[in-house]
Design a protein around this motif. Structure first.
Motif, PDB file in Angstrom:
ATOM      1  N   VAL A  91      -0.285   7.079   0.385  1.00  0.00           N
ATOM      2  CA  VAL A  91      -1.712   7.120   0.685  1.00  0.00           C
ATOM      3  C   VAL A  91      -2.424   7.828  -0.462  1.00  0.00           C
ATOM      4  O   VAL A  91      -1.975   8.891  -0.923  1.00  0.00           O
TER       5      VAL A  91
ATOM      6  N   LEU B 299      -5.158   5.008   8.085  1.00  0.00           N
ATOM      7  CA  LEU B 299      -6.357   5.151   7.265  1.00  0.00           C
ATOM      8  C   LEU B 299      -7.581   5.438   8.130  1.00  0.00           C
ATOM      9  O   LEU B 299      -8.469   6.215   7.736  1.00  0.00           O
TER      10      LEU B 299
ATOM     11  N   ALA C 270      -3.689   2.610   1.017  1.00  0.00           N
ATOM     12  CA  ALA C 270      -2.349   2.963   1.485  1.00  0.00           C
ATOM     13  C   ALA C 270      -1.437   1.763   1.312  1.00  0.00           C
ATOM     14  O   ALA C 270      -1.886   0.630   1.138  1.00  0.00           O
TER      15      ALA C 270
END
Length: 820
Positions: free
Chosen positions: A708, A308, A429
Motif C-alpha cells: 500500500v 483502501l 495498493a
C-alpha cells in the motif's frame, strides 16, 4: 409447325449456349472459388476469452463480438423470424431461389441497376464468408457459384447454423448469440418474441436499423419481421399485437463476465498478443485458462478495495464531488434533469454516485442514476470528519449537515451493514499471490480500479521494500554462522561518515531497544539495528550474493548498509517469488499465469509445464521439471520459524515476559492455526517516512504479498487519531501508518477469503535439524523446563555447547561495533 420447330430449335440453342456460358463462367472463376476443404473447415472470427482456472469468464478481447451457438440451441421463433424475413423457401431451393432471381431481374429491368434482394440465406452466407458487399455482376456470379457449392457440400441445417453465427448485427456483434448479449444482455432462450424479431430484422442494415443507433427505424423493421411471421402463420394475431406493443428497451451490454479481474486479464492479453500476434489472438476463438481461481481472485480484489476504503475513512472525508443546487437559494431540479446530470458521474470501484435529495440530522435520502432511491444512515457516515492533510483530521461530525447538504453529489458503497458514505481512495495498493510449489499466480490485483488506472502495481511498481527484506538478510546470517538463538545487541548505532561529515543513525521503529536479543526474536520484532549488525558481520557482498538466490537482480541491490533496511526497490511479484522460496523448502520457482490454451474446437494447444519445487523427486524423473534449489530446506524452515514468531510472539504474559511480533493482528483473524493444523507466517515492511507499507507471508500452499502506498513517490501515508464517533470495534487502527497497520489487514482479508482452497498442512521439520532446550535470556542450553526456556532448532553442529548455569558471560554480537 414451322414456328413451333423454330421455337424448339431456339430453345435448344439457348439452353446449349446458356450451358456453355455458365460452364465458361464457372471455368473462368473456378480458381477464385473456395475449395471443398475450405467449405468444410469454415472458421468463425471469434474473440479471445479468458477464464479463471475453474471456468469463470474474466474477459473477452477482440474487435468482433461472437458467441457461437448450435442450431438446436436457437429458439424456434427466432429461426422462424429469420426464415420468414430473409428466405421463406430456404428448405425448398438448392441455393438459388428462381423466384427471388426473377424478382431481382424485374428490378433490374425497371431501374436499370442491380438492386439488393433476391439473395437466399445460402447466398448471403457465401457473400459474408468469401466476398465483398459491392453490387457488381462479377460478385453476384461468384456468389451464385459458391452458394451452389455450399448446398452440394453442406446440409441445410449446417448452412443455417453457419449463417446465424456469421452475420453482422451492428455494434461489433456477429451472430445471434452475440446480438442477444450486446443489445439485451440475455441468453437466446430468454429473449421475448419482440426482441427476437428485432434481432432478425438487423441483417438488412445493421448499422442504421439497430435499436441503439436508430430506435425509430429499428421499430419499423421489427414490425416488418413480425408481419412476415404472421403472414407465414408462425405467430398468432395476439402474439403479433403484443410484440408490436412491446417498448424498445435496449442498451449496450458488455461481455458476460462473471468475475472481474481486469489487471490479470490485461496480463493475459499482452502475453497472447506477444505470442500469436493481434489477428490470431483476437479473432481465432482462443480460450485462455489462467492459474488463478475465481474465489482467490475475488478475495484479492475485495481485500484491496476494502482496505483502501478503510485507510481513506480514518484519514477523513475530502468533500462532495459536486453541488447540483443550493437548498437555501435554489429549487430542486426536475427528477429527469437530476438523472441526466448523474450520468456525468461514473461508477468507480465499489463507489456509486448519488445526489442528496433530503436530509435529517441523522440520515440522508439519495437518488441514483438508475432512478432508484436509498437511505444513507448515520452509522454509514459518522466516520466522515474533515480531511486536513495526511497527518491531521478535523473534528468528528455531529449531524449530517456537518458533512454535506441537500443537492450534493456524493459517493456511497454497499456493505453488509447497509449503505456507507465513500470516496475514491487516493492511495494505491496491490496484492499478488503465488502457489509456492510451481509459481502459478493464484491472484493478482494491481490497484483499486482498472477504470481509474491501468498501471498494474502488482507486477510493474518497483517500490522500496523496507523490512520485507529482512527474512532474506536473516537467511544469509543462518548460512554464515548465526543461529536462531544467537544474541545480537539491539542498541542504537552511531556511524560517523568522514566524507559527508555526518553520522548514520539507523533506528528501530518504534524507537525501542531491548539490548541483547535472540535472532528469532529480532526478526519477529523487526529490529532494524540488528539487521544492520548482521549485514556488517557478513559483509555487503556476501549478503548481495545471497539475495540473488531469491531471484533479485544483482545490479539493482544497493551496495551500502541501507540494504539491510530495505532501501532496494522491487515489485510485489518479485517479493512474493522470494518468499515462495521459504514456503516451498528452498526452491526458486518461475511465476506464470497462463495454465492452458484451447482453440476454437476446444483442442488444447498449450499447457504450462512449470518448474516445480520437488524435494522428493528423483533426478531421472522426466515428468517433472524441477526448479533449482537455491537455499537448503533447513535454512528455509529456520526462517519460517522466525517469521512464525512474528505472528505469535513469545515469552510468558503471566510472568510479564511476553512479547508480540509485528504480525500479532493475525492472531485475531480467521486464519490462525486451526483444528486442521494450519500454520501461518509473515513479515511486515515499512519504509522511511511511511511512503511504502508491505506485508508478505504464507500458509502451506499459498504465499502472498500486499503493498500500500501512493503512486506519487513523494507522498507519505501519514497518521491518524482516534475518531470520537466510533467505538473500538470500528477503529482498530490509529497512529502512524505502517506495514502492520496498513498492509497487514489487507493481507489478512485476502487470506481469510482464499485459504479454504488450500490444504491445511503443518510445516514439517526437515531432516538434519536438531532441537535443544535453550535459555531465553542468554541463548545457552538450559536444564530448566519452565517459562524461561524453549526448544529451538539448529543446523547440525551449531547448537550452543554451554549451559546457562555456567559462569561465562553469553556472547553478544554487536557489543562493540569494531568486531565487524
Amino acid at each position: 409447325m414451322k414456328i413451333l420447330k423454330w421455337l424448339m430449335y431456339s430453345l435448344f440453342i439457348a439452353i446449349v449456349l446458356g450451358g456453355i456460358t455458365v460452364a465458361s463462367m464457372y471455368w473462368y472463376f473456378e480458381d477464385e472459388l473456395p475449395s471443398v476443404a475450405e467449405l468444410r473447415d469454415v472458421r468463425l472470427q471469434t474473440p479471445m476469452q479468458v477464464y479463471s482456472s475453474d471456468g469463470e469468464l474474466i474477459a473477452q478481447f477482440g474487435e468482433i463480438r461472437r458467441i457461437p451457438v448450435a442450431l438446436e440451441d436457437v429458439p424456434q421463433p427466432l429461426i422462424d423470424a429469420f426464415l420468414a424475413t430473409e428466405d421463406q423457401r430456404f428448405y425448398q431451393h438448392w441455393g438459388i431461389d428462381p423466384i427471388g432471381v426473377m424478382r431481382a431481374f424485374v428490378d433490374l429491368v425497371v431501374t436499370g441497376e442491380i438492386q439488393g434482394g433476391g439473395s437466399t440465406i445460402t447466398q448471403q452466407l457465401a457473400r459474408n464468408f468469401y466476398l465483398t458487399f459491392e453490387q457488381t455482376w462479377t460478385r453476384k456470379i461468384k456468389e451464385a457459384f459458391i452458394a451452389l457449392r455450399l448446398e452440394s457440400e453442406l446440409e441445410k441445417d449446417e448452412i443455417l447454423e453457419l449463417y446465424l453465427n456469421k452475420i453482422t448485427f451492428g455494434h461489433r456483434a456477429h451472430g445471434v448469440g452475440a446480438a442477444a448479449q450486446v443489445y439485451y444482455g440475455k441468453e437466446l432462450q430468454d429473449l421475448t418474441l419482440a426482441q427476437m424479431a428485432m434481432i432478425a430484422g438487423l441483417p438488412k442494415a445493421p448499422s442504421t436499423m439497430n435499436p441503439i443507433s436508430n430506435p425509430a427505424r429499428a421499430e419499423e423493421r421489427r414490425a416488418v419481421v413480425l408481419g412476415r411471421m404472421l403472414a407465414e402463420d408462425k405467430i398468432t394475431e395476439a402474439d403479433y399485437q403484443a410484440a408490436l406493443a412491446e417498448p424498445i428497451r435496449t442498451r449496450l451490454h458488455g461481455a458476460e463476465v462473471t468475475m472481474s479481474a481486469p489487471y490479470l486479464a490485461e496480463m493475459v492479453r499482452a502475453e497472447m498478443v506477444a505470442r500469436y500476434g493481434e489477428e490470431t489472438a483476437y479473432n481465432s476463438g482462443l480460450k485462455v485458462y489462467v492459474t488463478a481461481s475465481a474465489q482467490q481472485q475475488r478475495a484479492a480484489q475485495k481485500a484491496v478495495q476494502n482496505n483502501l476504503h478503510n485507510y481513506d475513512e480514518r484519514h477523513g472525508f475530502r468533500g462532495v464531488e459536486a453541488q447540483l443546487w443550493q437548498a437555501e437559494s435554489d429549487s430542486m431540479p426536475a427528477r429527469e434533469e437530476l438523472l441526466e446530470q448523474l450520468e456525468n458521474f461514473e461508477r468507480i470501484g465499489l463507489t456509486l454516485p448519488a445526489v442528496v435529495l433530503a436530509t435529517t440530522e441523522q440520515d440522508a435520502q439519495l437518488l441514483f442514476a438508475d432512478g432508484t432511491e436509498a437511505t444513507l444512515p448515520w452509522a454509514g457516515m459518522a466516520w466522515a470528519r474533515p480531511y486536513i492533510n495526511p497527518e491531521r483530521q478535523g473534528n468528528a461530525p455531529s449531524t449530517v449537515a456537518d458533512i454535506f447538504t441537500v443537492g450534493a453529489v456524493v459517493r456511497v458503497r454497499e456493505t453488509d451493514k447497509g449503505w456507507r458514505l465513500a470516496q475514491v481512495p487516493e492511495p494505491s495498493a496491490a496484492v499478488v499471490a503465488l502457489r509456492p510449489n510451481d509459481g502459478g499466480i493464484a491472484a493478482a490485483v494491481g490497484g483499486y480500479s482498472f477504470k481509474v488506472s491501468q498501471y498494474n502495481r502488482a507486477v510493474q511498481a518497483e517500490r522500496q521494500v523496507g523490512s520485507n527484506i529482512k527474512p532474506f538478510i536473516y537467511s544469509a546470517a543462518l548460512d554464515n554462522g548465526f543461529t536462531l538463538a544467537t544474541l545480537v545487541n539491539d542498541a542504537p548505532i552511531n556511524q560517523w561518515n568522514p566524507g559527508s561529515g555526518i553520522a548514520w543513525r539507523p533506528r528501530n521503529s518504534p524507537d525501542v531497544y531491548d539490548g541483547p536479543i535472540r535472532v528469532r526474536q529480532a526478526l519477529a520484532k523487526s529490529k532494524n539495528v540488528v539487521s544492520v549488525r548482521l549485514l556488517r558481520a557478513m559483509g555487503i557482498e556476501t549478503v548481495v550474493q545471497h539475495l540473488t538466490k531469491f531471484g533479485f537482480d544483482y545490479d539493482e541491490l544497493p551496495r551500502n548498509e541501507s540494504l539491510s533496511l530495505g532501501s532496494s526497490s522491487m515489485t510485489p511479484l518479485e517479493v512474493a517469488r522470494g518468499y515462495a522460496v521459504f514456503a516451498n523448502g528452498g526452491y526458486l520457482v518461475e511465476p506464470y499465469f497462463i495454465e492452458r490454451i484451447v482453440d476454437d474446437s476446444d483442442t488444447e494447444i498449450y499447457r504450462a509445464r512449470p518448474k516445480v519445487a520437488c524435494i522428493e523427486c528423483e533426478p531421472e524423473d522426466r515428468d517433472v521439471v524441477q526448479a533449482p534449489q537455491v537455499i537448503s530446506e533447513q535454512n528455509a524452515f529456520l526462517v519460517t520459524q522466525a517469521m512464525n514468531s512474528a505472528v505469535w510472539g513469545g515469552g510468558s504474559w503471566a510472568h510479564k515476559t511476553g512479547w508480540n511480533g509485528t504480525a500479532w493482528r493475525i492472531q485475531r483473524s480467521d486464519i490462525i492455526i486451526d483444528k486442521a493444523g494450519r500454520n501461518i507466517v509473515g513479515k511486515t515492511g515499512t519504509t522511511n517516512d511511511v511512503k511504502d507499507t508491505w506485508f508478505s507471508g504464507y500458509v502451506s500452499g499459498l504465499v502472498a504479498t500486499g503493498w500500500v502506498g501512493f503512486d506519487n513517490l513523494e507522498r507519505a501515508l501519514g497518521s491518524t487519531t482516534m475518531n470520537s464517533n466510533l467505538d473500538s470495534s470500528e477503529q482498530a487502527i490509529s497512529g502512524t501508518e505502517a506495514g502492520a497497520k496498513t498492509a497487514l489487514p489487507m493481507w489478512i482479508e485476502f487470506m481469510e477469503g482464499a485459504i479454504s482452497q488450500v490444504a491445511a498442512e503443518p510445516f514439517e521439520v526437515p531432516p538434519g535439524l536438531v532441537m535443544a532446550r535453550i535459555d531465553l535470556a542468554t541463548g545457552k542450553l538450559s536444564r530448566a523446563n519452565d517459562y524461561t526456556t524453549r526448544f529451538e532448532y539448529f543446523l547440525p553442529g551449531t547448537a550452543p555447547k554451554e549451559y546457562v548455569d555456567d559462569k561465562s558471560s553469553p556472547t553478544v554480537f554487536g557489543d562493540d561495533d569494531s568486531i565487524f
